[in-house]
Design a protein around this motif. Sequence first.
Motif, short mmCIF file in Angstrom:
data_model
loop_
_atom_site.label_atom_id
_atom_site.label_comp_id
_atom_site.label_asym_id
_atom_site.label_seq_id
_atom_site.Cartn_x
_atom_site.Cartn_y
_atom_site.Cartn_z
N SER A 1 0.86 -1.17 0.00
CA SER A 1 0.00 0.00 0.00
C SER A 1 0.90 1.23 0.00
O SER A 1 1.74 1.39 0.88
CB SER A 1 -0.89 0.02 1.24
N GLU A 2 0.73 2.05 -1.01
CA GLU A 2 1.49 3.30 -1.10
C GLU A 2 0.51 4.45 -0.94
O GLU A 2 -0.56 4.45 -1.55
CB GLU A 2 2.22 3.39 -2.44
N PHE A 3 0.88 5.38 -0.12
CA PHE A 3 0.04 6.54 0.16
C PHE A 3 0.88 7.77 -0.15
O PHE A 3 1.86 8.03 0.54
CB PHE A 3 -0.40 6.52 1.63
N ASP A 4 0.51 8.49 -1.20
CA ASP A 4 1.33 9.61 -1.68
C ASP A 4 2.79 9.20 -1.84
O ASP A 4 3.70 9.86 -1.36
CB ASP A 4 1.20 10.82 -0.76
N ASN A 5 3.01 8.07 -2.49
CA ASN A 5 4.33 7.52 -2.80
C ASN A 5 5.12 7.04 -1.58
O ASN A 5 6.27 6.66 -1.71
CB ASN A 5 5.17 8.51 -3.61
N GLU A 6 4.52 7.06 -0.40
CA GLU A 6 5.18 6.49 0.78
C GLU A 6 4.62 5.10 1.03
O GLU A 6 3.41 4.88 0.92
CB GLU A 6 4.92 7.38 2.01
N LEU A 7 5.49 4.16 1.38
CA LEU A 7 5.03 2.81 1.68
C LEU A 7 4.31 2.85 3.02
O LEU A 7 4.91 3.10 4.07
CB LEU A 7 6.21 1.84 1.72
N ALA A 8 3.01 2.62 2.99
CA ALA A 8 2.17 2.71 4.18
C ALA A 8 1.97 1.36 4.85
O ALA A 8 1.70 1.30 6.05
CB ALA A 8 0.81 3.31 3.82
N GLY A 9 2.07 0.27 4.09
CA GLY A 9 1.86 -1.04 4.66
C GLY A 9 1.99 -2.13 3.61
O GLY A 9 2.18 -1.85 2.43
N PHE A 10 1.92 -3.36 4.08
CA PHE A 10 1.95 -4.50 3.17
C PHE A 10 1.23 -5.68 3.79
O PHE A 10 1.00 -5.74 5.00
CB PHE A 10 3.38 -4.89 2.77
N ILE A 11 0.87 -6.60 2.92
CA ILE A 11 0.35 -7.90 3.34
C ILE A 11 1.07 -8.95 2.51
O ILE A 11 1.30 -8.76 1.32
CB ILE A 11 -1.19 -7.99 3.19
N SER A 12 1.45 -10.03 3.15
CA SER A 12 2.10 -11.15 2.48
C SER A 12 1.20 -12.36 2.66
O SER A 12 0.69 -12.61 3.75
CB SER A 12 3.47 -11.41 3.13
N CYS A 13 1.00 -13.09 1.57
CA CYS A 13 0.12 -14.26 1.64
C CYS A 13 0.63 -15.34 0.70
O CYS A 13 1.49 -15.10 -0.14
CB CYS A 13 -1.31 -13.87 1.30
N ARG A 14 0.07 -16.53 0.88
CA ARG A 14 0.44 -17.65 0.01
C ARG A 14 -0.75 -18.60 -0.08
O ARG A 14 -1.70 -18.50 0.70
CB ARG A 14 1.67 -18.37 0.52
N VAL A 15 -0.68 -19.50 -1.03
CA VAL A 15 -1.70 -20.53 -1.18
C VAL A 15 -1.02 -21.88 -1.02
O VAL A 15 0.02 -22.14 -1.63
CB VAL A 15 -2.42 -20.43 -2.53
N ILE A 16 -1.61 -22.71 -0.17
CA ILE A 16 -1.06 -24.04 0.12
C ILE A 16 -1.98 -25.08 -0.48
O ILE A 16 -3.20 -25.05 -0.27
CB ILE A 16 -0.95 -24.24 1.65
N GLU A 17 -1.40 -26.00 -1.25
CA GLU A 17 -2.17 -27.04 -1.91
C GLU A 17 -2.71 -28.05 -0.90
O GLU A 17 -2.11 -28.25 0.15
CB GLU A 17 -1.29 -27.77 -2.93
N PRO A 18 -3.84 -28.70 -1.23
CA PRO A 18 -4.34 -29.77 -0.36
C PRO A 18 -3.28 -30.86 -0.20
O PRO A 18 -2.44 -31.06 -1.07
CB PRO A 18 -5.55 -30.32 -1.12
N ASN A 19 -3.35 -31.55 0.92
CA ASN A 19 -2.39 -32.63 1.17
C ASN A 19 -3.08 -33.76 1.93
O ASN A 19 -4.31 -33.79 2.01
CB ASN A 19 -1.16 -32.09 1.92
N HIS A 20 -2.32 -34.64 2.51
CA HIS A 20 -2.89 -35.80 3.20
C HIS A 20 -3.62 -35.43 4.49
O HIS A 20 -4.33 -36.25 5.06
CB HIS A 20 -1.79 -36.83 3.49
#
Length: 157
Positions: A62-81
């Motif tokens: 998230s950039e707010f007036d060209n300043e980095l205001a925040g972030f979110i990191s995520c991933r997707v995990i495949e089904p498993n046993h």
Amino acid sequence: MSSNIRVASQSDISRIIPLWNEFMLNHLEITPYLLAAETSQTAVQKDIGKRIADPDSQFFLSEFDNELAGFISCRVIEPNHIVHEKVGYITETIVKEPFKRIGIGTLLFLTAKEWMYGRGADIIEGRVAIKNKEAADFWYKMGFAPTFHQLSYRREA
């Protein structure tokens, strides 16, 4: 003043690291077994770069007036046993203090949710430190509910 949400690239790593350090330093008070951010900058840089390059992982900024205001990191995990559904997992979320409570966290989550659903996730999970009431309240507001209690036991010296 205008805000923008976008996908991070490798060239953003140097901008992400200070926010990630802030995230970790805040968590040292409530989760003392985590490493201090300053002790592992090379590892942090490599980890973030690896996750940005991973097609099953994503960083949104998230950039707010060209300043980095925040972030979110995520991933997707495949089904498993053990888990029969694709799981979206939120790894970290941080919004700088001056930008909190103006909707940036919500926009970051909605963007990440759309990406994870687009990758086939059936459910989205994340972790919140029990002592981090502000974060827990935010995630409850987004519709999350507790599903597990993760417990820790420290070996006695």
